[in-house]
Design a protein around this motif. Structure first.
Motif, PDB file in Angstrom:
ATOM      1  N   UNK A  36     -18.612  13.356 -13.993  1.00  0.00           N
ATOM      2  CA  UNK A  36     -17.360  13.459 -13.250  1.00  0.00           C
ATOM      3  C   UNK A  36     -16.173  12.992 -14.093  1.00  0.00           C
ATOM      4  N   UNK A  37     -16.398  11.951 -14.860  1.00  0.00           N
ATOM      5  CA  UNK A  37     -15.322  11.429 -15.705  1.00  0.00           C
ATOM      6  C   UNK A  37     -14.861  12.498 -16.695  1.00  0.00           C
ATOM      7  N   UNK A  38     -15.815  13.194 -17.297  1.00  0.00           N
ATOM      8  CA  UNK A  38     -15.481  14.257 -18.245  1.00  0.00           C
ATOM      9  C   UNK A  38     -14.807  15.429 -17.525  1.00  0.00           C
ATOM     10  N   UNK A  39     -15.316  15.769 -16.329  1.00  0.00           N
ATOM     11  CA  UNK A  39     -14.724  16.881 -15.573  1.00  0.00           C
ATOM     12  C   UNK A  39     -13.278  16.580 -15.192  1.00  0.00           C
ATOM     13  N   UNK A  69     -36.649  -3.600  -7.871  1.00  0.00           N
ATOM     14  CA  UNK A  69     -35.929  -3.552  -9.150  1.00  0.00           C
ATOM     15  C   UNK A  69     -36.037  -2.157  -9.778  1.00  0.00           C
ATOM     16  N   UNK A  70     -37.230  -1.581  -9.759  1.00  0.00           N
ATOM     17  CA  UNK A  70     -37.432  -0.266 -10.359  1.00  0.00           C
ATOM     18  C   UNK A  70     -36.630   0.803  -9.621  1.00  0.00           C
ATOM     19  N   UNK A  71     -36.683   0.768  -8.294  1.00  0.00           N
ATOM     20  CA  UNK A  71     -35.977   1.779  -7.501  1.00  0.00           C
ATOM     21  C   UNK A  71     -34.459   1.673  -7.681  1.00  0.00           C
ATOM     22  N   UNK A  72     -33.947   0.457  -7.724  1.00  0.00           N
ATOM     23  CA  UNK A  72     -32.510   0.271  -7.896  1.00  0.00           C
ATOM     24  C   UNK A  72     -32.075   0.719  -9.291  1.00  0.00           C
ATOM     25  N   UNK A  73     -32.886   0.424 -10.292  1.00  0.00           N
ATOM     26  CA  UNK A  73     -32.553   0.853 -11.650  1.00  0.00           C
ATOM     27  C   UNK A  73     -32.513   2.384 -11.740  1.00  0.00           C
ATOM     28  N   UNK A  74     -33.494   3.049 -11.112  1.00  0.00           N
ATOM     29  CA  UNK A  74     -33.513   4.520 -11.118  1.00  0.00           C
ATOM     30  C   UNK A  74     -32.278   5.085 -10.416  1.00  0.00           C
ATOM     31  N   UNK A  75     -31.919   4.501  -9.284  1.00  0.00           N
ATOM     32  CA  UNK A  75     -30.756   4.979  -8.549  1.00  0.00           C
ATOM     33  C   UNK A  75     -29.477   4.748  -9.344  1.00  0.00           C
ATOM     34  N   UNK A  76     -29.419   3.616 -10.047  1.00  0.00           N
ATOM     35  CA  UNK A  76     -28.232   3.339 -10.865  1.00  0.00           C
ATOM     36  C   UNK A  76     -28.088   4.368 -11.979  1.00  0.00           C
ATOM     37  N   UNK A  77     -29.185   4.675 -12.665  1.00  0.00           N
ATOM     38  CA  UNK A  77     -29.120   5.653 -13.751  1.00  0.00           C
ATOM     39  C   UNK A  77     -28.664   7.015 -13.227  1.00  0.00           C
ATOM     40  N   UNK A  78     -29.129   7.369 -12.025  1.00  0.00           N
ATOM     41  CA  UNK A  78     -28.719   8.644 -11.430  1.00  0.00           C
ATOM     42  C   UNK A  78     -27.224   8.655 -11.142  1.00  0.00           C
ATOM     43  N   UNK A  79     -26.721   7.560 -10.548  1.00  0.00           N
ATOM     44  CA  UNK A  79     -25.300   7.470 -10.237  1.00  0.00           C
ATOM     45  C   UNK A  79     -24.455   7.423 -11.512  1.00  0.00           C
ATOM     46  N   UNK A  80     -24.960   6.736 -12.527  1.00  0.00           N
ATOM     47  CA  UNK A  80     -24.182   6.609 -13.755  1.00  0.00           C
ATOM     48  C   UNK A  80     -24.095   7.944 -14.498  1.00  0.00           C
ATOM     49  N   UNK A  81     -25.170   8.705 -14.503  1.00  0.00           N
ATOM     50  CA  UNK A  81     -25.141  10.030 -15.111  1.00  0.00           C
ATOM     51  C   UNK A  81     -24.123  10.914 -14.396  1.00  0.00           C
ATOM     52  N   UNK A  82     -24.122  10.837 -13.069  1.00  0.00           N
ATOM     53  CA  UNK A  82     -23.148  11.597 -12.283  1.00  0.00           C
ATOM     54  C   UNK A  82     -21.734  11.123 -12.595  1.00  0.00           C
ATOM     55  N   UNK A  83     -21.562   9.835 -12.782  1.00  0.00           N
ATOM     56  CA  UNK A  83     -20.240   9.263 -13.071  1.00  0.00           C
ATOM     57  C   UNK A  83     -19.695   9.771 -14.402  1.00  0.00           C
ATOM     58  N   UNK A  84     -20.542   9.776 -15.417  1.00  0.00           N
ATOM     59  CA  UNK A  84     -20.112  10.252 -16.731  1.00  0.00           C
ATOM     60  C   UNK A  84     -19.706  11.721 -16.671  1.00  0.00           C
TER      61      UNK A  84
END
Length: 419
Positions: A342-345, A325-340
Motif C-alpha cells: 500500500x505504501x508503494x501504491x 506467539x506464532x499466530x500473532x507473528x504470522x498475522x503481523x507478517x501478513x499485515x506488514x506485507x500489505x502495508x509495504x
C-alpha cells in the motif's frame, strides 16, 4: 471506563452538525451499545468479586448461634424427672494460621481478574475494528461513487454524441451500440455502488444504534510509520499473548494450590457458649481456645492425581502461549506485507494524480484553442477523478492496515483522560 482509538484522535474532525457522524463518536456509541462488550464488563465485575471472596477466606470467621425450647430429662444421680425451658447461646471465632493455599488462591484470583480485564480490552478493540472498517468502507464507497458518477456522465455524453453523429453519417450502429452498452453499464455500476453504500451506512447505524445522514471525512495527510522493528517490539502487548501469559500464570498458581494439600494445616479456634438450665451439674458456660492441626496421611492418591492434572493443564497453557506467539507473528507478517504494498501504491498514485492534473490542464488549454472538444475535457476529468479515487481508497486501506497493526500490538484503544 471510556476508550477511543489513538488513530481516531489523529484523523477525526472535531466539530460537525448533529446529522454528521464522526469516527470517534461512532466508536463511543458502538462501545456503549455493544452487547458483547457489556458481557465482558459483567464477567470482569464478577471475577472482581471472586478476588474479594478469596481475600475474605484469610480473615477470621465469626459465628453466633442460639437455641431454645422445651427440654425434658431424667438424671441418674437423683432419679428426678425435669421439664424446663432450655436456652443456649454460643459465639465462635476461627482464624486460619497456616493455610498457604489460601494465600496462593488470592494471587490466582488476581491473575484471573487481570485476564478478564484484558478480555474486556480485547472486546473493546474488536468493536473498534468493526466500526473503523465499516467507517472506512463507507468513505471508500463515497470515493467510488464520485468516480462512477463522473464515468456515467462521460458515457452519457459519448452516447449522445454517437447518436448525433450517426444521423450525420459520421458514425455507425456498432459504435452507437458500444456507447449504449458503456452508458448502461456505468449506470448499473453506479446503482450497485450506491446500494452498497446504503448497506454500509445501515450497518454502522446498527452498530451505533444512532441514525445519521452522513459521516465526517478524515484527514488525508496522516503519517504512517514504516519502522518494522518498532512494531515487532510492541507485539508482546498483544491481547491474545497477554491472555495466554496470564492463563499460564493462573495454571502455575493452581499447581501450587493443589500441592499445598500435602501440607499440614493450622487454625486458631475461639469459642464461648452460655447455657440456661436447671441441671445442677451442667456447665453454665464453656470457654474454648485451641489450635487445630491436621496432617494429611493418605487419601488414596486423590491429591497426587489432582496435582498431576494441574501440571498437565500447565503444560497445555505453556503450549497455548507458544501458539499465540506464532499466530500473532504470522498475522503481523501478513499485515506488514500489505502495508509495504500500500505504501508503494500510494506513492505511485500521488505522482499519477499530479500527472492527471497536468494532463487535464493541457486538454483544457487545447479546448480553449479549439484543438480539443468537450468530450476530451470530460475524459481527462474522469481520468483525474479516477486516479484521485484510487488514491483515496488506497489511503483508507492504509488506515485500515494501521488499525489492524494497532489492534495486533494491543494499542488500538487508550483511556480518554478527558472523561
Amino acid at each position: 471506563m471510556r476508550h477511543y482509538s489513538s488513530l481516531l484522535l489523529a484523523c477525526s474532525i472535531s466539530v460537525f452538525a448533529d446529522s454528521v457522524l464522526t469516527l470517534q463518536k461512532a466508536y463511543e456509541l458502538a462501545l456503549m451499545n455493544h452487547p458483547g462488550y457489556r458481557v465482558e464488563q459483567f464477567k470482569t465485575q464478577a471475577v472482581e468479586e471472586n478476588v474479594r471472596q478469596a481475600q475474605a477466606r484469610l480473615f477470621p470467621k465469626v459465628d453466633i448461634s442460639a437455641s431454645g425450647g422445651k427440654y425434658e430429662y431424667e438424671t441418674s444421680y437423683n432419679g428426678a424427672e425435669t421439664s424446663e425451658m432450655y436456652k443456649t447461646y454460643s459465639l465462635s471465632l476461627s482464624q486460619p494460621l497456616f493455610r498457604p493455599e489460601l494465600w496462593r488462591a488470592v494471587d490466582q484470583m488476581q491473575t484471573r481478574y487481570d485476564t478478564s480485564t484484558t478480555e474486556l480490552e480485547k472486546q473493546a478493540q474488536l468493536v473498534g475494528v468493526d466500526v473503523i472498517k465499516t467507517y472506512m468502507q463507507i468513505l471508500q464507497s463515497q470515493a467510488s461513487i464520485e468516480k462512477l458518477q463522473s464515468q456515467k456522465e462521460l458515457y452519457d455524453a459519448k452516447f449522445r454524441k454517437s447518436s448525433d453523429m450517426i444521423g450525420m453519417g459520421l458514425s455507425n450502429s456498432v459504435e452507437l451500440i458500444e456507447a449504449k452498452v458503456n452508458k448502461e453499464k456505468a449506470s448499473a455500476d453506479l446503482i450497485a455502488k450506491k446500494r452498497e453504500y446504503q448497506t454500509l451506512k445501515n450497518k454502522l447505524a446498527r452498530l451505533c444504534k444512532t441514525p445519521f445522514d452522513s459521516i465526517a471525512p478524515l484527514r488525508s495527510d496522516t503519517k504512517f510509520s514504516m519502522s518494522k522493528e518498532g512494531w515487532i517490539n510492541r507485539l508482546q502487548e498483544n491481547k491474545e499473548i497477554k491472555i495466554a501469559r496470564l492463563s499460564k500464570k493462573a495454571a502455575e498458581d493452581e499447581v501450587s494450590i493443589r500441592r499445598y494439600d500435602h501440607y499440614p494445616k493450622a487454625d486458631l479456634s475461639l469459642g464461648r457458649s452460655q447455657n440456661y438450665t436447671n441441671d445442677p451439674v451442667a456447665h453454665k458456660y464453656d470457654n474454648k481456645a485451641f489450635i487445630q492441626l491436621s496432617f494429611p496421611i493418605y487419601q488414596g492418591g486423590y491429591t497426587s492425581s489432582r496435582v498431576q492434572e494441574a501440571v498437565l493443564l500447565l503444560n497445555a497453557a505453556e503450549s497455548n502461549e507458544e501458539l499465540a506467539h506464532l499466530q500473532i507473528q504470522d498475522k503481523f507478517e501478513e499485515l506488514w506485507t500489505q502495508r509495504e504494498s500500500l505504501y508503494e501504491s500510494i506513492s505511485v498514485l500521488k505522482q499519477a494524480v499530479e500527472s492527471s492534473k497536468l494532463f487535464l490542464k493541457s486538454v483544457q488549454s487545447g479546448y480553449a484553442k479549439g484543438i480539443k472538444n468537450q468530450l476530451d475535457v470530460m475524459d481527462a476529468e474522469f481520468k483525474m477523478k479516477s486516479v484521485e479515487s484510487e488514491l483515496n481508497i488506497s489511503h483508507y486501506d492504509m488506515m485500515v492496515n494501521e488499525v489492524g497493526l494497532l489492534d495486533l500490538v494491543g494499542q488500538l484503544m487508550i483511556q480518554n483522560e478527558e472523561f
